[in-house]
Design a protein around this motif. Sequence first.
Motif, PDB file in Angstrom:
ATOM      1  N   SER A  10       0.866  -1.190   0.000  1.00  0.00           N
ATOM      2  CA  SER A  10       0.000   0.000   0.000  1.00  0.00           C
ATOM      3  C   SER A  10       0.891   1.224   0.000  1.00  0.00           C
ATOM      4  CB  SER A  10      -0.888   0.019   1.247  1.00  0.00           C
ATOM      5  OG  SER A  10      -1.562   1.273   1.347  1.00  0.00           O
ATOM      6  N   ARG A  12      -0.698   4.221   0.418  1.00  0.00           N
ATOM      7  CA  ARG A  12      -1.548   5.212   1.080  1.00  0.00           C
ATOM      8  C   ARG A  12      -0.730   5.925   2.164  1.00  0.00           C
ATOM      9  NH1 ARG A  12      -5.372   5.371   5.171  1.00  0.00           N
ATOM     10  NH2 ARG A  12      -4.693   3.384   6.059  1.00  0.00           N
ATOM     11  N   SER A  15      -1.014   4.487   5.598  1.00  0.00           N
ATOM     12  CA  SER A  15      -1.188   3.030   5.504  1.00  0.00           C
ATOM     13  C   SER A  15      -0.668   2.289   6.735  1.00  0.00           C
ATOM     14  CB  SER A  15      -0.425   2.540   4.264  1.00  0.00           C
ATOM     15  OG  SER A  15      -0.119   1.174   4.359  1.00  0.00           O
ATOM     16  N   TRP A  16      -1.470   1.327   7.205  1.00  0.00           N
ATOM     17  CA  TRP A  16      -1.025   0.461   8.307  1.00  0.00           C
ATOM     18  C   TRP A  16       0.108  -0.432   7.851  1.00  0.00           C
ATOM     19  CZ3 TRP A  16      -2.641   2.645  12.333  1.00  0.00           C
ATOM     20  CH2 TRP A  16      -3.899   3.243  12.378  1.00  0.00           C
ATOM     21  N   ASN A  17       0.076  -0.819   6.598  1.00  0.00           N
ATOM     22  CA  ASN A  17       1.147  -1.691   6.098  1.00  0.00           C
ATOM     23  C   ASN A  17       2.475  -0.957   5.942  1.00  0.00           C
ATOM     24  OD1 ASN A  17       0.042  -4.527   5.508  1.00  0.00           O
ATOM     25  ND2 ASN A  17      -1.585  -3.103   4.913  1.00  0.00           N
ATOM     26  N   PRO A  80      -1.857  -5.005   2.366  1.00  0.00           N
ATOM     27  CA  PRO A  80      -3.266  -5.042   2.764  1.00  0.00           C
ATOM     28  C   PRO A  80      -3.989  -6.223   2.114  1.00  0.00           C
ATOM     29  CG  PRO A  80      -2.737  -2.973   1.610  1.00  0.00           C
ATOM     30  CD  PRO A  80      -1.589  -3.916   1.419  1.00  0.00           C
ATOM     31  N   GLU A  81      -5.178  -6.456   2.593  1.00  0.00           N
ATOM     32  CA  GLU A  81      -6.070  -7.450   1.975  1.00  0.00           C
ATOM     33  C   GLU A  81      -7.213  -6.685   1.313  1.00  0.00           C
ATOM     34  OE1 GLU A  81      -7.347 -11.121   4.142  1.00  0.00           O
ATOM     35  OE2 GLU A  81      -9.269 -10.074   4.212  1.00  0.00           O
ATOM     36  N   ASN A  83     -10.668  -7.465  -0.650  1.00  0.00           N
ATOM     37  CA  ASN A  83     -11.630  -8.499  -1.029  1.00  0.00           C
ATOM     38  C   ASN A  83     -11.002  -9.888  -1.000  1.00  0.00           C
ATOM     39  OD1 ASN A  83     -13.756  -6.626  -1.351  1.00  0.00           O
ATOM     40  ND2 ASN A  83     -12.860  -6.001  -3.306  1.00  0.00           N
ATOM     41  N   SER A  84     -10.367 -10.166   0.120  1.00  0.00           N
ATOM     42  CA  SER A  84      -9.759 -11.470   0.426  1.00  0.00           C
ATOM     43  C   SER A  84      -8.490 -11.773  -0.356  1.00  0.00           C
ATOM     44  CB  SER A  84     -10.729 -12.640   0.207  1.00  0.00           C
ATOM     45  OG  SER A  84     -11.918 -12.416   0.894  1.00  0.00           O
ATOM     46  N   ARG A 129      -6.608 -13.869   4.787  1.00  0.00           N
ATOM     47  CA  ARG A 129      -7.110 -14.491   3.544  1.00  0.00           C
ATOM     48  C   ARG A 129      -6.286 -14.063   2.331  1.00  0.00           C
ATOM     49  NH1 ARG A 129     -13.201 -12.558   4.186  1.00  0.00           N
ATOM     50  NH2 ARG A 129     -11.998 -10.628   4.221  1.00  0.00           N
TER      51      ARG A 129
HETATM   52  C1  LIG Z   1     -11.111  -2.423  -2.344  1.00  0.00           C
HETATM   53  C2  LIG Z   1     -10.918  -2.730  -0.889  1.00  0.00           C
HETATM   54  C3  LIG Z   1     -11.200  -3.987  -0.424  1.00  0.00           C
HETATM   55  C4  LIG Z   1     -10.975  -4.306   0.921  1.00  0.00           C
HETATM   56  N1  LIG Z   1     -11.169  -5.606   1.342  1.00  0.00           N
HETATM   57  C5  LIG Z   1     -10.803  -5.949   2.587  1.00  0.00           C
HETATM   58  C6  LIG Z   1     -10.809  -7.329   2.981  1.00  0.00           C
HETATM   59  O1  LIG Z   1     -11.134  -8.220   2.228  1.00  0.00           O
HETATM   60  N2  LIG Z   1     -10.418  -7.625   4.246  1.00  0.00           N
HETATM   61  C7  LIG Z   1     -10.009  -6.644   5.129  1.00  0.00           C
HETATM   62  O2  LIG Z   1      -9.643  -6.983   6.249  1.00  0.00           O
HETATM   63  N3  LIG Z   1      -9.983  -5.343   4.767  1.00  0.00           N
HETATM   64  C8  LIG Z   1     -10.353  -4.976   3.527  1.00  0.00           C
HETATM   65  N4  LIG Z   1     -10.293  -3.659   3.133  1.00  0.00           N
HETATM   66  C9  LIG Z   1      -9.923  -2.644   4.123  1.00  0.00           C
HETATM   67  C10 LIG Z   1      -8.415  -2.526   4.219  1.00  0.00           C
HETATM   68  O3  LIG Z   1      -7.926  -3.518   5.089  1.00  0.00           O
HETATM   69  C11 LIG Z   1      -8.069  -1.146   4.786  1.00  0.00           C
HETATM   70  O4  LIG Z   1      -8.489  -0.146   3.878  1.00  0.00           O
HETATM   71  C12 LIG Z   1      -6.595  -1.022   5.080  1.00  0.00           C
HETATM   72  O5  LIG Z   1      -6.392   0.135   5.848  1.00  0.00           O
HETATM   73  C13 LIG Z   1      -5.772  -0.987   3.805  1.00  0.00           C
HETATM   74  O6  LIG Z   1      -4.405  -1.109   4.110  1.00  0.00           O
HETATM   75  P1  LIG Z   1      -3.442   0.147   4.300  1.00  0.00           P
HETATM   76  O7  LIG Z   1      -3.870   0.827   5.607  1.00  0.00           O
HETATM   77  O8  LIG Z   1      -2.082  -0.429   4.415  1.00  0.00           O
HETATM   78  O9  LIG Z   1      -3.610   1.061   3.119  1.00  0.00           O
HETATM   79  C14 LIG Z   1     -10.513  -3.322   1.812  1.00  0.00           C
HETATM   80  C15 LIG Z   1     -10.246  -2.036   1.320  1.00  0.00           C
HETATM   81  C16 LIG Z   1     -10.428  -1.743  -0.008  1.00  0.00           C
HETATM   82  C17 LIG Z   1     -10.069  -0.367  -0.529  1.00  0.00           C
END
Ligand SMILES: Cc1cc2nc3c(=O)[nH]c(=O)nc-3n(C[C@H](O)[C@H](O)[C@H](O)COP(=O)(O)O)c2cc1C
Length: 193
Positions: A10, A12, A15-17, A80-81, A83-84, A129
């Motif tokens: 990520s 972002r 971002s947590w990652n 990040p994850e 949609n799985s 996932r």
């Molecule tokens: C398109 C999309 C799909 C997501 N699907 C999931 C998911 O399947 N599981 C989950 O735990 N979080 C999901 N999230 C939420 C992300 O975990 C969350 O946005 C997270 O902060 C993204 O990582 P980052 O902080 O490193 O950017 C989704 C976010 C987006 C934008």
Amino acid sequence: MPKILAFSGSIRRDSWNRKLIRVAVDATRAAGGDVTLIDLADYPLPLYNGDLEERDGLPDNAQRLKALFKEHDALLIASPEYNSSMPPLLKNTLDWVSREWQGESGLVPYQNKVAAILAATPGTFGGMRMLPHLRQVLNTLGVLVLPGQFSLAHADTAFDPENGALKSPARLHALVVDLVRTTTALARAADQP
Ligand SMILES: Cc1cc2nc3c(=O)[nH]c(=O)nc-3n(C[C@H](O)[C@H](O)[C@H](O)COP(=O)(O)O)c2cc1C
């Protein structure tokens, strides 16, 4: 000292990652790894399209990433994850790096590499996932992905707001120690006649 290339899937800003990969990099350095942390925001790539590749060849940033992958013995990835599964940024990056270029197989940047895979999400799954999907892709490319992995659920409360440290770092530390040890052992074995 094993050379380890680290990045977050990520880009972002908050971002947590990104936070997780920074903590993981510190822990890996403390464990004896020589880590290069890169930000994929510095290597923007178009969405992979075979027509574009045929017309223009491999984008400069894909060439730079290929070179970086080849200079390192291991990968440390936090993602990040979505949609799985894994986010398009990460898959697109891995795909571009896997393309054949100037007669060299696209597997070369991945072969003989070890990887530790991490995930963080604010939800309860913690990216659990997504990790098997990332593992499968890396395995396909010839990377030895460590059996251990790290997923961080409730990432929004997992870091100390004072200093950015993980509140419960033990599992992450064990994984990066394994990364450094395994990469070192494989490099030694490769040096044997
Ligand atoms: C398109 C999309 C799909 C997501 N699907 C999931 C998911 O399947 N599981 C989950 O735990 N979080 C999901 N999230 C939420 C992300 O975990 C969350 O946005 C997270 O902060 C993204 O990582 P980052 O902080 O490193 O950017 C989704 C976010 C987006 C934008």
